[in-house]
Write a protein that holds these residues in place. Structure first.
Motif, mmCIF file in Angstrom:
data_model
loop_
_atom_site.group_PDB
_atom_site.id
_atom_site.type_symbol
_atom_site.label_atom_id
_atom_site.label_comp_id
_atom_site.label_asym_id
_atom_site.label_seq_id
_atom_site.Cartn_x
_atom_site.Cartn_y
_atom_site.Cartn_z
ATOM 1 N N UNK A 346 7.352 -5.908 32.499
ATOM 2 C CA UNK A 346 7.540 -5.299 31.195
ATOM 3 C C UNK A 346 7.096 -6.243 30.081
ATOM 4 N N UNK A 347 6.544 -5.683 29.053
ATOM 5 C CA UNK A 347 6.252 -6.423 27.830
ATOM 6 C C UNK A 347 7.550 -6.477 27.027
ATOM 7 N N UNK A 348 8.136 -7.664 26.892
ATOM 8 C CA UNK A 348 9.428 -7.783 26.219
ATOM 9 C C UNK A 348 9.374 -7.335 24.763
ATOM 10 N N UNK A 349 8.183 -7.400 24.172
ATOM 11 C CA UNK A 349 8.052 -7.020 22.763
ATOM 12 C C UNK A 349 8.103 -5.516 22.567
ATOM 13 N N UNK A 350 7.638 -4.752 23.563
ATOM 14 C CA UNK A 350 7.549 -3.298 23.417
ATOM 15 C C UNK A 350 8.463 -2.534 24.365
ATOM 16 N N UNK A 356 0.087 -0.983 31.474
ATOM 17 C CA UNK A 356 -0.174 0.358 30.955
ATOM 18 C C UNK A 356 -0.569 0.342 29.481
ATOM 19 N N UNK A 357 -0.434 -0.790 28.834
ATOM 20 C CA UNK A 357 -0.786 -0.907 27.416
ATOM 21 C C UNK A 357 -2.269 -1.212 27.200
ATOM 22 N N UNK A 488 -0.232 -12.049 20.483
ATOM 23 C CA UNK A 488 -0.182 -12.747 21.768
ATOM 24 C C UNK A 488 -0.455 -11.787 22.922
ATOM 25 N N UNK A 489 0.127 -10.593 22.875
ATOM 26 C CA UNK A 489 -0.117 -9.598 23.920
ATOM 27 C C UNK A 489 -1.601 -9.258 24.004
#
Length: 544
Positions: A346-350, A356-357, A488-489
């Motif tokens: 998981x992307x902790x920011x989203x 999938x992003x 960063x992502x």
């Protein structure tokens, strides 16, 4: 099939998925007829022995099973993203994130009763920075001042940016800011090893119960190489009230079928990571537990081997597969992937899946793969050297290897020789770069895509392929100091797209679900939020 005795598995699954501790402080003790507490023990299956128990040594499956119950990190993130303090009680950092000060738990003790000190944390770090240790996580220390130079023999150990002003204070001086430094603290190289006993890698102290002391809930009671090891409750653990079990026995098994058979005869209580056929066999049964594995199965290509230096060949090997068909042949617990980062990361920011992003790095295309091989000088596979694919002699890997061999032969006209190996041999030869094509499986160590993408860095100790790419290194280095989470992502996505979808440094195959059999009477098993592994720290037997 094992007879069902209790019908509360849905409570178990619920507690696993949301990370509750199940039994917690409730009365889950078994008692004898006289009212005395009965010994609480569970037996867990694990894959065949690989690596040791030293956090500064060669890390593989055996250490990962052991450490979940036996070692306390400075701190970790729980399933809600909140800090859970373990070896430390607090920390602070300076404004630019280059100095991190941790205040250690004053009541933390080793299982021999001696205090855990800042020197014990430094002990692991220093020993890990000796290349002879074979520790694959050493490069995760390179953020510390002079750590990389020490590892490369260009600086002395007394220049290391780790300060221990007193027994309960540990200070890290970083050469550059690292926005995910707290995540790194999960890694073996940041956990302590008692400086009284842990003086060298490979001298046997780590599997000797007299010297293999631990600072976590459990400590080593017995180790029988190739058969099992037993953990017992650490009598000096600071958080005794949260611990229910008295012993955990880990038994080594060479096959998933053997694990399943041992579960069905009652030899073991938990059998993790089983074959997908178990899903059908145990459908609707209380014992079956499915969990997401934050892991990617992929192939390393040795860039020093002809013709794998040619990006056209690497691309052809990637595009010339049909991963949907591959997964159907292997089992329902596999999901095709075109990424290095696991889909369950998981992307902790989203709060969304990282993969999938972004766009898929590449699409399979057999016709294009054939054209690429032709351009590289191998029309219809003619003249292509017979490469050898090394893989562990485990059921899933054997099935995968045969399917890959068949697809590359049919689709590209090339012949791949299969070489099944003992797990430890496969691991050692891959680390030494002694392969042409080699199976790789990476389970996340912490909740950040860096845990995957760092392995392709030029200076990474897990870069087994010989990748040397300044552009890729630059993207990752830039992401290390980028404090804007969206920016960063984007850098991390760019890095993965470049490495996997332009340079084709790896051959991603599939992600997985873990198929587990768990005795329904056991409560309080958690799923580690960073790795997806089952954790038994707070497990215990339910009321009878």
């Amino acid at each position: 099939m094992r007879q069902k005795r209790y019908q509360h598995i849905w409570l178990l699954i619920f507690s696993l998925m949301i990370g509750l501790t199940g039994c917690g402080n409730s009365n889950t003790e078994k008692t004898t007829g006289s009212g005395e507490k009965e010994q609480q023990e569970i037996t867990v299956a694990t894959t065949s022995e690989s690596g040791g128990l030293d956090p500064a040594g060669m890390i593989a499956n055996t250490y990962l099973a052991y450490s979940l119950s036996a070692l306390d990190e400075l701190l970790v993130y729980d399933e809600n993203g909140e800090i859970e303090y373990r070896g430390a009680t607090s920390y602070e950092t300076n404004e630019d994130g280059t100095v991190w000060t941790f205040h250690l738990r004053e009541d933390a003790k080793w299982s021999d009763g001696s205090p855990v000190t800042a020197e014990d944390y430094r002990n692991t770090i220093e020993r890990s920075l000796d290349p002879a240790s074979g520790n694959g996580y050493a490069n995760d220390l390179f953020f510390i001042e002079n750590a990389e130079a020490i590892y490369n023999g260009d600086a002395e150990m007394d220049t290391l940016g780790v300060e221990t002003p007193d027994d309960n204070t540990l200070i890290f001086h970083l050469s550059t800011p690292c926005v995910y430094f707290l995540d790194l603290l999960r890694l073996p190289v940041y956990t302590p090893s008692c400086h009284t006993y842990a003086t060298a890698v490979g001298d046997g102290w780590d599997t000797n119960p007299e010297t293999s002391v631990s600072n976590g809930p459990f400590c080593l009671k017995e180790y029988v190489s190739g058969q099992y090891f037993v953990l017992e409750r650490n009598p000096y653990y600071w958080n005794q009230d949260a611990i229910n079990l008295d012993e955990i026995t880990y038994k080594f098994f060479d096959s998933q079928q053997a694990m399943q058979a041992a579960y069905e005869t009652g030899e073991i209580d938990v059998a993790p990571g089983l074959l997908s056929t178990v899903m059908t066999e145990y459908e609707g049964q209380d014992d079956l537990l499915l969990t997401d594995a934050i892991a990617t199965r992929y192939i390393y290509m040795n860039l020093s081997v002809e013709p794998l230096q040619d990006v056209r060949v690497r691309k052809a090997l990637n595009l010339g597969l049909d991963r949907e068909t591959l997964c159907k042949m292997i089992g329902e617990d596999t999901i095709p992937t075109y990424h290095l980062v696991a889909s369950a990361m998981m992307n902790k920011a989203t709060g969304e899946s990282f993969t999938e992003e972004a766009e898929q790095p590449f699409e399979e295309n057999i016709k294009e793969a054939q054209e690429l091989l032709k351009e590289a000088g191998y029309p219809n596979g003619e003249g292509f050297p017979e490469l050898t694919y090394n893989y562990p002699a485990l059921e899933m890997d054997a099935d995968t290897a045969q399917a890959l061999q068949q697809q590359w032969k049919e689709n590209l006209g090339i012949t791949i020789r299969l070489n099944a190996q003992e797990l430890q041999v496969n691991y050692s030869e891959r680390r030494a770069g002694d392969f042409e094509l080699c199976r790789m499986n990476w389970t996340a160590d912490f909740s950040d895509p860096y845990t995957y993408l760092s392995m392709l860095l030029s200076n990474s100790t897990y870069n087994c392929s010989g990748i040397q790419d300044e552009y890729y290194d630059g993207l990752i280095t830039q992401s290390d100091t980028e404090t804007d989470v969206a920016a960063r992502s984007e850098l991390l996505h760019q890095a993965e797209q470049y490495a996997v979808g332009e340079q084709y440094y790896i051959i991603p195959l599939y992600n997985m679900k873990n198929v587990n059999l768990v005795n329904p009477e056991i409560e309080g098993i958690r799923q580690n939020p960073a790795t997806g592994a089952l954790e038994y720290r707070q497990a215990g037997w339910g009321k009878q």
